[in-house]
Design a protein around this motif. Structure first.
Motif, PDB file in Angstrom:
ATOM      1  N   HIS A 118       0.842  -1.199   0.000  1.00  0.00           N
ATOM      2  CA  HIS A 118       0.000   0.000   0.000  1.00  0.00           C
ATOM      3  C   HIS A 118       0.876   1.246   0.000  1.00  0.00           C
ATOM      4  O   HIS A 118       1.895   1.284   0.689  1.00  0.00           O
ATOM      5  N   VAL A 119       0.448   2.277  -0.707  1.00  0.00           N
ATOM      6  CA  VAL A 119       0.977   3.624  -0.485  1.00  0.00           C
ATOM      7  C   VAL A 119       0.251   4.203   0.718  1.00  0.00           C
ATOM      8  O   VAL A 119      -0.988   4.235   0.747  1.00  0.00           O
ATOM      9  N   ILE A 120       0.982   4.642   1.718  1.00  0.00           N
ATOM     10  CA  ILE A 120       0.351   5.115   2.954  1.00  0.00           C
ATOM     11  C   ILE A 120       0.625   6.577   3.236  1.00  0.00           C
ATOM     12  O   ILE A 120       0.099   7.125   4.215  1.00  0.00           O
ATOM     13  N   GLY A 121       1.443   7.254   2.417  1.00  0.00           N
ATOM     14  CA  GLY A 121       1.730   8.653   2.669  1.00  0.00           C
ATOM     15  C   GLY A 121       2.994   9.083   1.971  1.00  0.00           C
ATOM     16  O   GLY A 121       3.384   8.514   0.943  1.00  0.00           O
ATOM     17  N   ARG A 122       3.665  10.054   2.550  1.00  0.00           N
ATOM     18  CA  ARG A 122       4.872  10.586   1.927  1.00  0.00           C
ATOM     19  C   ARG A 122       5.755  11.243   2.980  1.00  0.00           C
ATOM     20  O   ARG A 122       5.299  11.546   4.095  1.00  0.00           O
TER      21      ARG A 122
END
Length: 355
Positions: free
Chosen positions: A312-316
Motif C-alpha cells: 500500500h501507499v500510505i503517505g509521503r
C-alpha cells in the motif's frame, strides 16, 4: 521432577542439553567454541531478545511459536536492511532449571522451522544458562546482495537504511497492519463477544497466524530489486514495523531529516478489523506485524505496489518546520493519542505478556 521421557534441564545438565541442541545444527557445529564463516560481501548482524512476560507468556504462546517468532523478528531486521535471506543465527537461552526439556525442544523446532520456511541459514551455535525467567536471545547474520550490473563504481551494496529517505518520497508498506495485535487479543480472550462475532472465521485465522507465525519480508526485498526503474539509482529508506506502523514511519522520517504525512483513507487495515473500536489504533501502533515501511521515489513506489500483492501507499515524506520525525495526517491534523508504538522501559505491560 521430569521423567525418562521428559527430563527437566536440571536432569539433563549443561552437557546433556548441548548434546540435544546440537541436533538442530549442522554436524559438528556445537563441538567448537565459536562458529566459523567464509564471507564474500557486506555482513549484516542483528540481535533481538524475547523475554517471558514482555514478549511472550505461557498463557498466549506455545514454545514452538516462541521459537518461530524469535527467529522471525531477527530475520525481519535482516530484510529491513536489504538482505535476501540469512546465513544463520546463534541462540542464547536462559531458563529455570525446572523447565522441561520438551519446552526447549519445541522452541528450537520453531526456530528451525522459521529458518527453513523463510530465509534459509543454519543454527550456528549459542549459549545457555540457568536463570529465574525464560529469555531467548537471537543473533542473525545475513549478506547484502552485490551491486547490480552497471551500478556506479563505489556505490556499494544495495542497502536499505532509515536515513535514506528524502522529502517527496512516497511511503509504502508491504502488507496489512494490526492483525498481530488482534491475534494477541484473541489469545488473551480480551475481546468482548459482540466484536468477536463481527470478525468471521477467516479473519480470526489470519490474525492468529499473523501473531504466532509472522513472515519476514525477504520477498518484498526481491520485489524491490525486480521493480527498480532502469534510470533510478539504489536509494531506499526503510525499516520494519515491529514496533508499529507509526513508529516505523516516524523512525524513517527522523533519520532522514523529514516529517511523515500519512493518508488516513489509505491505512493498510483489514475491513473486518476496521469495524472494531480499537481497529485503527491497532493498525497504527499494534506492533509485531513485521512488514517493511519504505521511502521511495514515486515511479519506484508505483512499480512496487503494482508488483507486490498486499502493498500500500500510505503517505509521503515532507520537509517542514520543527524537529525531524514529526508525523501527522496528510491534512496536517494530529494522529490519535496512543499511536506512537511500543517502547521498552516506558510500557506498563509487554506486548505478549499476560493479559
Amino acid at each position: 521432577m521430569g521423567s525418562a521421557e521428559e527430563p527437566t534441564l536440571a536432569e539433563l545438565g549443561e552437557a546433556g542439553l548441548i548434546d540435544q541442541l546440537a541436533r538442530f545444527a549442522p554436524p559438528g557445529q556445537y563441538e567448537d567454541d565459536a562458529a566459523r564463516l567464509r564471507l564474500e560481501g557486506d555482513l549484516v548482524v542483528n540481535t533481538d531478545l524475547l523475554v517471558e512476560g514482555v514478549h511472550f507468556s505461557a498463557a498466549t504462546t506455545e514454545p514452538f511459536h516462541v521459537g518461530w517468532r524469535a527467529a522471525a523478528a531477527n530475520l525481519s531486521d535482516l530484510a529491513a536492511m536489504g538482505c535476501l535471506g540469512a546465513l544463520g543465527l546463534t541462540v542464547g537461552l536462559v531458563a529455570p532449571a525446572q523447565t522441561p526439556w520438551p519446552w526447549v525442544r519445541e522452541l528450537y523446532q520453531g526456530l528451525r522451522s522459521c529458518l527453513d520456511a523463510h530465509g534459509g541459514g543454519e543454527v550456528l551455535g549459542g549459549d545457555c544458562s540457568s536463570g529465574q525467567h525464560r529469555i531467548v536471545s537471537i543473533t542473525a547474520l545475513g549478506l547484502l546482495p552485490p551491486s547490480a550490473p552497471g551500478e556506479a563504481p563505489g556505490s556499494g551494496a544495495p542497502v536499505i537504511r532509515r536515513c535514506d529517505g528524502r522529502p517527496g518520497d512516497v511511503l509504502v508498506c508491504t502488507g496489512s497492519h494490526g492483525l498481530s495485535r488482534l491475534g494477541l487479543a484473541l489469545l488473551q480472550r480480551s475481546l468482548p463477544p459482540g466484536p468477536c462475532q463481527l470478525l468471521g472465521d477467516g479473519l480470526v485465522a489470519r490474525a492468529l497466524r499473523a501473531h504466532q507465525l509472522p513472515v519476514p519480508r525477504f520477498d518484498a526485498v526481491r520485489a524491490l530489486h525486480a521493480t527498480r526503474p532502469a534510470a533510478s539509482s539504489w536509494r531506499v529508506g526503510g525499516t520494519d514495523s515491529s514496533d508499529g506502523l507509526v513508529a516505523a514511519a516516524a523512525a524513517v522520517a527522523r533519520a532522514s531529516g523529514c516529517h511523515a504525512r500519512l493518508d488516513r483513507a489509505a491505512l493498510p487495515i483489514e475491513p473486518g478489523l476496521a469495524q472494531l473500536a480499537e481497529g485503527e489504533r491497532w493498525c497504527l501502533a499494534g506492533g509485531e506485524d513485521f512488514e517493511l515501511v519504505l521511502a521511495l521515489e514515486s515511479p519506484w513506489a508505483a512499480a512496487l505496489v503494482a508488483a507486490l500483492d498486499g502493498s500500500h501507499v500510505i503517505g509521503r515524506l515532507a520537509s517542514g518546520e520543527g524537529p525531524p520525525g514529526a508525523i501527522t495526517w496528510l491534512d496536517g491534523a494530529s494522529l490519535p493519542s496512543g499511536t506512537g508504538g511500543f517502547h521498552h522501559f516506558e510500557a506498563t505491560r509487554g506486548r505478549g505478556g499476560p493479559a
